[in-house]
Scaffold this active site. Structure first.
Site, PDB file in Angstrom:
ATOM      1  N   HIS A  76      -7.931   1.810  -4.840  1.00 26.27           N
ATOM      2  CA  HIS A  76      -8.871   1.559  -3.822  1.00 26.27           C
ATOM      3  C   HIS A  76      -9.657   2.662  -3.485  1.00 26.27           C
ATOM      4  O   HIS A  76      -9.075   3.710  -2.629  1.00 26.27           O
ATOM      5  CB  HIS A  76      -8.162   0.719  -2.502  1.00 26.27           C
ATOM      6  CG  HIS A  76      -9.253   0.637  -1.430  1.00 26.27           C
ATOM      7  ND1 HIS A  76      -8.618   0.325  -0.054  1.00 26.27           N
ATOM      8  CD2 HIS A  76     -10.556   0.501  -1.384  1.00 26.27           C
ATOM      9  CE1 HIS A  76      -9.721   0.165   0.948  1.00 26.27           C
ATOM     10  NE2 HIS A  76     -10.534   0.188   0.230  1.00 26.27           N
TER      11      HIS A  76
ATOM     12  N   ASP B 266      -6.988  -6.001   3.517  1.00 28.58           N
ATOM     13  CA  ASP B 266      -6.527  -5.018   3.613  1.00 28.58           C
ATOM     14  C   ASP B 266      -6.497  -4.419   4.972  1.00 28.58           C
ATOM     15  O   ASP B 266      -7.789  -3.972   5.345  1.00 28.58           O
ATOM     16  CB  ASP B 266      -7.123  -3.980   2.432  1.00 28.58           C
ATOM     17  CG  ASP B 266      -6.404  -2.502   2.241  1.00 28.58           C
ATOM     18  OD1 ASP B 266      -5.257  -2.113   3.085  1.00 28.58           O
ATOM     19  OD2 ASP B 266      -6.979  -1.731   1.684  1.00 28.58           O
TER      20      ASP B 266
ATOM     21  N   HIS C  63      -0.928  -0.837  -4.722  1.00 28.75           N
ATOM     22  CA  HIS C  63      -2.139  -0.399  -3.982  1.00 28.75           C
ATOM     23  C   HIS C  63      -2.182   1.032  -3.804  1.00 28.75           C
ATOM     24  O   HIS C  63      -1.501   1.386  -3.036  1.00 28.75           O
ATOM     25  CB  HIS C  63      -2.271  -1.278  -2.940  1.00 28.75           C
ATOM     26  CG  HIS C  63      -3.683  -1.101  -2.165  1.00 28.75           C
ATOM     27  ND1 HIS C  63      -4.689  -1.804  -2.543  1.00 28.75           N
ATOM     28  CD2 HIS C  63      -4.162  -0.290  -1.119  1.00 28.75           C
ATOM     29  CE1 HIS C  63      -5.903  -1.698  -1.839  1.00 28.75           C
ATOM     30  NE2 HIS C  63      -5.436  -0.556  -0.696  1.00 28.75           N
TER      31      HIS C  63
ATOM     32  N   MET D 248      -8.890   8.364  -1.096  1.00 29.22           N
ATOM     33  CA  MET D 248      -9.888   8.852   0.076  1.00 29.22           C
ATOM     34  C   MET D 248     -10.345  10.284  -0.397  1.00 29.22           C
ATOM     35  O   MET D 248      -9.580  11.184  -0.388  1.00 29.22           O
ATOM     36  CB  MET D 248      -9.218   8.830   1.550  1.00 29.22           C
ATOM     37  CG  MET D 248      -8.525   7.385   1.670  1.00 29.22           C
ATOM     38  SD  MET D 248      -7.951   7.347   3.572  1.00 29.22           S
ATOM     39  CE  MET D 248      -6.750   5.978   3.159  1.00 29.22           C
TER      40      MET D 248
ATOM     41  N   MET E  27     -11.851   4.943  -1.443  1.00 29.31           N
ATOM     42  CA  MET E  27     -12.671   5.203  -0.272  1.00 29.31           C
ATOM     43  C   MET E  27     -13.566   6.395  -0.290  1.00 29.31           C
ATOM     44  O   MET E  27     -13.000   7.336   0.168  1.00 29.31           O
ATOM     45  CB  MET E  27     -11.978   4.763   0.883  1.00 29.31           C
ATOM     46  CG  MET E  27     -11.425   3.475   1.171  1.00 29.31           C
ATOM     47  SD  MET E  27     -10.098   3.450   2.108  1.00 29.31           S
ATOM     48  CE  MET E  27      -8.778   3.592   0.913  1.00 29.31           C
TER      49      MET E  27
ATOM     50  N   ASP F 173      -4.428   4.172  -2.229  1.00 31.28           N
ATOM     51  CA  ASP F 173      -5.510   4.556  -1.401  1.00 31.28           C
ATOM     52  C   ASP F 173      -6.112   5.799  -1.731  1.00 31.28           C
ATOM     53  O   ASP F 173      -5.524   6.892  -1.533  1.00 31.28           O
ATOM     54  CB  ASP F 173      -5.341   4.272  -0.112  1.00 31.28           C
ATOM     55  CG  ASP F 173      -4.929   2.869   0.377  1.00 31.28           C
ATOM     56  OD1 ASP F 173      -5.923   2.101   0.151  1.00 31.28           O
ATOM     57  OD2 ASP F 173      -4.272   2.577   0.793  1.00 31.28           O
TER      58      ASP F 173
ATOM     59  N   SER G   3       0.866  -1.401   0.130  1.00 28.62           N
ATOM     60  CA  SER G   3       0.117   0.062  -0.081  1.00 28.62           C
ATOM     61  C   SER G   3       0.787   1.111   0.106  1.00 28.62           C
ATOM     62  O   SER G   3       1.721   1.537   0.816  1.00 28.62           O
ATOM     63  CB  SER G   3      -1.155  -0.094   1.171  1.00 28.62           C
ATOM     64  OG  SER G   3      -1.489   1.098   1.315  1.00 28.62           O
TER      65      SER G   3
ATOM     66  N   MET H  10     -12.333  -5.798   3.727  1.00 30.55           N
ATOM     67  CA  MET H  10     -11.271  -4.838   4.593  1.00 30.55           C
ATOM     68  C   MET H  10     -11.122  -5.450   5.976  1.00 30.55           C
ATOM     69  O   MET H  10     -12.150  -6.054   6.507  1.00 30.55           O
ATOM     70  CB  MET H  10     -12.072  -3.564   5.070  1.00 30.55           C
ATOM     71  CG  MET H  10     -12.191  -2.618   3.825  1.00 30.55           C
ATOM     72  SD  MET H  10     -10.499  -1.949   3.258  1.00 30.55           S
ATOM     73  CE  MET H  10      -9.663  -1.152   4.631  1.00 30.55           C
TER      74      MET H  10
HETATM   75  C1  DX5 Z   1      -6.614   1.847   4.914  1.00 32.56           C
HETATM   76  C2  DX5 Z   1      -6.181   1.395   3.567  1.00 32.56           C
HETATM   77  C3  DX5 Z   1      -5.022   0.319   3.450  1.00 32.56           C
HETATM   78  C4  DX5 Z   1      -3.841   0.862   4.300  1.00 32.56           C
HETATM   79  C5  DX5 Z   1      -3.247  -0.431   4.909  1.00 32.56           C
HETATM   80  O1  DX5 Z   1      -7.957   2.307   5.052  1.00 32.56           O
HETATM   81  O2  DX5 Z   1      -7.150   0.986   2.782  1.00 32.56           O
HETATM   82  O3  DX5 Z   1      -4.754   0.187   2.032  1.00 32.56           O
HETATM   83  O4  DX5 Z   1      -2.916   1.769   3.588  1.00 32.56           O
HETATM   84  O5  DX5 Z   1      -2.170   0.076   5.761  1.00 32.56           O
HETATM   85  P1  DX5 Z   1      -1.811  -1.125   6.890  1.00 32.56           P
HETATM   86  O6  DX5 Z   1      -1.158  -2.164   6.193  1.00 32.56           O
HETATM   87  O7  DX5 Z   1      -0.521  -0.042   7.578  1.00 32.56           O
HETATM   88  O8  DX5 Z   1      -2.834  -1.420   7.783  1.00 32.56           O
HETATM   89 ZN    ZN Z   2      -6.552   0.147   0.828  1.00 31.63          ZN
END
Ligand code: DX5
Ligand code: ZN
Length: 221
Positions: free
Chosen positions: A67, A172, A34, A38, A69, A36, A9, A138
């Site tokens: 991903h 994840d 990956h 948001m 969110m 993220d 990630s 998740m």
């Molecule tokens: C959290 C993200 C993850 C995050 C995971 O909402 O979707 O992808 O980066 O990070 P770790 O592995 O540190 O929990």
């Molecule tokens: Zn993620």
């Protein structure tokens, strides 16, 4: 049987040199990158969007596993496709018409993923599973890296795996060398990890351990 895919990630990477971080992860054996995304509304945090994917795309051949969110994910399909995203994963909790959204993602040439938050029952995914390339279960509340893995989510992975032996199941949140065995045994094969890879002394060893654990668990199924 499905194969292991390891997805560092980038939320835990050094954003000041994102392209180099992508190449470093690929050289260490990562399968996916990956990303993220948001929006400060669906989750209480704000990260990056399609412009960053577009900027990064010419610098990496890596598979960009995005991903989202975000609320109303449908509004970003075109932008992510033209920016060069390879997989567009949206949250079922964030959309009212998942079937149409999946079709639009595919029509734009991307793979489609559906994510479920820890408290969302897994059977919401079942009607869409045959159209999906990946389901993301998740294992933390989405929004931040560095949270603790929630083992109670593993029953959802096991239920999904028993119904859909060939689907890619991604986990994840909080994955690390101590809990990868539990996730792999439940049937997860696409492993996202931020902190445990980027903060490791030897990230390549963590990636290899994740892969070996998943492939062994799959072989035993
Ligand atoms: C959290 C993200 C993850 C995050 C995971 O909402 O979707 O992808 O980066 O990070 P770790 O592995 O540190 O929990
Ligand atoms: Zn993620």
């Amino acid at each position: 049987m499905v194969v292991a895919k390891i997805a560092p990630s980038l939320l835990s990477s050094d954003f000041a040199c994102l392209a180099q971080e992508c190449e470093r992860m690929l050289e260490l054996g990562a399968d996916y990158l990956h990303m993220d995304v948001m929006d400060g509304h669906f989750v209480p945090n704000l990260t990056l969007g399609a412009p960053i994917i577009k900027c990064l795309r010419p610098h990496t051949k890596g598979f960009l596993d995005c991903h989202l969110m975000v609320s109303h994910p449908e509004q970003w399909v075109d932008d992510f496709a033209s920016a060069g995203a390879d997989l567009f994963c949206f949250h079922i909790e964030a959309t009212e018409d998942a079937a149409t959204l999946i079709d639009r993602i595919h029509a734009k040439g991307m793979k489609a993923g559906m994510a479920v938050k820890p408290k969302t029952p897994i059977d919401v995914v079942y009607p869409f599973a045959s159209k999906l390339d990946q389901v993301l279960v998740m294992t933390v509340e989405p929004g931040f890296g560095g949270q603790a893995f929630m083992p109670e989510c593993m029953q959802k992975v096991a239920d999904l795996r028993s119904k859909f032996p060939d689907i890619d199941i991604q986990v994840d949140g909080g994955l690390d060398p101590d809990n990868i065995g539990v996730a792999a045994k439940a049937g997860a094969n696409v492993i996202v990890a931020g902190s445990s890879i980027f903060k490791a002394n030897s990230p390549g060893e963590v990636i290899s351990l994740f892969r070996k654990t998943v492939d062994e668990a799959q072989a035993a199924m």
